[in-house]
Design a protein around this motif. Structure first.
Motif, PDB file in Angstrom:
ATOM      1  N   ALA A 121       0.841  -1.199   0.000  1.00  0.00           N
ATOM      2  CA  ALA A 121       0.000   0.000   0.000  1.00  0.00           C
ATOM      3  C   ALA A 121       0.874   1.247   0.000  1.00  0.00           C
ATOM      4  N   VAL A 122       0.475   2.211  -0.826  1.00  0.00           N
ATOM      5  CA  VAL A 122       1.115   3.524  -0.846  1.00  0.00           C
ATOM      6  C   VAL A 122       0.014   4.542  -0.563  1.00  0.00           C
ATOM      7  N   VAL A 123       0.060   5.127   0.618  1.00  0.00           N
ATOM      8  CA  VAL A 123      -0.925   6.139   1.005  1.00  0.00           C
ATOM      9  C   VAL A 123      -0.228   7.486   0.882  1.00  0.00           C
ATOM     10  N   MET A 124      -0.752   8.379   0.043  1.00  0.00           N
ATOM     11  CA  MET A 124       0.014   9.574  -0.284  1.00  0.00           C
ATOM     12  C   MET A 124      -0.853  10.811  -0.478  1.00  0.00           C
ATOM     13  N   GLN A 125      -0.195  11.939  -0.388  1.00  0.00           N
ATOM     14  CA  GLN A 125      -0.731  13.240  -0.775  1.00  0.00           C
ATOM     15  C   GLN A 125       0.464  14.032  -1.277  1.00  0.00           C
ATOM     16  N   GLY A 181      -2.721  11.362   3.182  1.00  0.00           N
ATOM     17  CA  GLY A 181      -1.561  10.529   2.897  1.00  0.00           C
ATOM     18  C   GLY A 181      -0.933   9.952   4.145  1.00  0.00           C
ATOM     19  N   HIS A 182      -1.644  10.028   5.278  1.00  0.00           N
ATOM     20  CA  HIS A 182      -1.123   9.500   6.535  1.00  0.00           C
ATOM     21  C   HIS A 182      -1.464   8.016   6.681  1.00  0.00           C
ATOM     22  N   LYS A 183      -0.681   7.315   7.494  1.00  0.00           N
ATOM     23  CA  LYS A 183      -0.829   5.868   7.633  1.00  0.00           C
ATOM     24  C   LYS A 183      -2.219   5.478   8.132  1.00  0.00           C
ATOM     25  N   TYR A 184      -2.804   6.296   9.019  1.00  0.00           N
ATOM     26  CA  TYR A 184      -4.105   5.926   9.584  1.00  0.00           C
ATOM     27  C   TYR A 184      -5.197   5.831   8.519  1.00  0.00           C
ATOM     28  N   ALA A 185      -4.990   6.473   7.372  1.00  0.00           N
ATOM     29  CA  ALA A 185      -5.983   6.425   6.287  1.00  0.00           C
ATOM     30  C   ALA A 185      -6.038   5.057   5.627  1.00  0.00           C
ATOM     31  N   LEU A 186      -5.061   4.194   5.953  1.00  0.00           N
ATOM     32  CA  LEU A 186      -5.031   2.864   5.354  1.00  0.00           C
ATOM     33  C   LEU A 186      -6.238   2.030   5.764  1.00  0.00           C
ATOM     34  N   LYS A 187      -6.761   2.270   6.957  1.00  0.00           N
ATOM     35  CA  LYS A 187      -7.926   1.520   7.426  1.00  0.00           C
ATOM     36  C   LYS A 187      -9.121   1.765   6.515  1.00  0.00           C
TER      37      LYS A 187
END
Length: 361
Positions: free
Chosen positions: A139-143, A248-254
């Motif tokens: 997973a790549v969570v980004m802004q 883009g923060h890790k918590y958005a992965l949920k």
């Protein structure tokens, strides 16, 4: 994880010899170990030597020790496991009762003995030794200017790289600095993917962002892959899935893992199953609160959890073990770490809590 041998008595005491083969196996091992267990493994010990002339020196020798476990230290990022305890078997280099720290490593066997192997521990061994549980998700969570590159394994969510770059604002008449900085940022993220994601294992790479950042990044990455003949990206292009996230923060992965467009793609991974189970619980808590309960941290003894798990399974229920290092586990911990979806509403439990509160006042 490879199971090498298993010797169990009728009272469920005994020992099991295992060989960790990949990084995630170290996390499973961490969960298998408990204080007062007996751990036997190859290790190094510094010993003093005296020559014929009387001079004293020291050198490291390899030996096999059996220790009674006292402390367990796990480094999630480095996947390193250190176990400290006292020597409980005769050894030519280490006195009985002397302290020693064993570092468990990949591809090096160890033997773990317990006075009581409970169902939860045995289930974890079965899971760890089943290659079908190794389906991972990247997973790549980004802004703009921020990206988190993660691995969502069957047991935990591990941050492999964080890319952070200052992106200048666009100015009237000139976007050169903004575009150059953004291109440099995308290049760093692409290199992070190449460096940290093993496409031989990973089935899907989620690229999530607010706005159009994900589309712009993927366009850049695939254009560069064609231009530079980056076969790793080109051959695995079909594994990339673009999805919306709030940041883009890790918590958005949920929220990414809960997205309907993602669930189908990840249907055969444990990550998606755990996230869906937690989503179902929250929906039940909102719409039918008498069928949703979460436990108290006062239930501290492992034996009580084991009896609870066994009872639920004996009565046809489903039990899911959430890892505290998985995004779903992190969220469950906000509800004390124990939750249940009931077949029937049990409103009297809420009534009892109200009565006890009234009495205590």
């Amino acid at each position: 994880m490879k199971l090498l041998s298993k010797l169990m008595d009728k009272d469920n005491s005994g020992q099991i010899t295992l060989m960790p083969e990949e990084a995630e196996d170290m996390w499973h091992t961490y969960n298998l170990l408990q204080i007062q267990d007996s751990l036997r493994a190859s290790t190094f010990r510094k010993v003093q030597t005296e020559s014929s002339t009387g001079s004293v020196g020291s050198n490291r020798v390899r030996t096999t020790l059996t220790i009674c476990v006292e402390t367990i230290d796990f480094d999630a990022q480095g996947c390193m496991l250190r176990v400290k305890g006292t020597n409980i078997q005769e050894n030519e280099y280490v006195k009985m009762g002397a302290y020693h720290t064993i570092e468990l490593e990949l591809n090096r066997k160890f033997t773990l003995a317990k006075k009581q192997w409970d169902s939860i521990v045995l289930d974890r061994i079965e899971q760890a030794c089943d290659p079908g549980h190794s389906a991972d998700v990247g997973a790549v969570v980004m802004q703009e200017g921020l990206a988190h590159i993660c691995l969502v394994t069957s047991s935990m969510t591990v941050l492999r790289a964080k890319v952070e770059t200052t992106i200048p604002r666009k100015r009237k008449g000139s976007c050169t600095q903004h575009d150059k900085a953004l291109e440099k940022f995308y290049e760093s993220v692409m290199q992070g993917i190449i460096r940290h994601i093993n496409f031989d294992v990973v089935k899907c790479v989620l690229v999530a962002s607010p706005g159009f950042v994900k589309e712009q990044f993927c366009n850049y990455m695939f254009e560069q892959a064609v231009k530079m003949d980056i076969k790793l990206i080109l051959e695995n292009r079909s594994k990339f899935l673009q999805v919306h996230s709030s940041s883009g923060h890790k918590y958005a992965l949920k929220e990414v893992l809960s997205d309907s467009s993602v669930v189908g793609r990840l249907s055969d991974t444990k990550a998606a199953g755990e996230v869906k189970a937690l989503e179902d619980f929250y929906k039940m808590l909102q719409h039918e609160p008498d069928r949703a309960f979460y436990g108290s941290q006062d239930i501290a003894k492992r034996s009580r959890y084991v009896k609870l798990v066994d009872s639920v399974r004996d009565n046809g229920g489903t039990v899911r073990m959430f890892s505290s290092l998985h995004v779903s586990g992190e969220q469950l911990n906000q509800l004390t770490g124990v939750a249940a979806i009931l077949r029937f509403p049990v409103s009297e439990m809420s009534d009892q809590e109200d009565d006890s509160t009234t009495d205590s006042d």
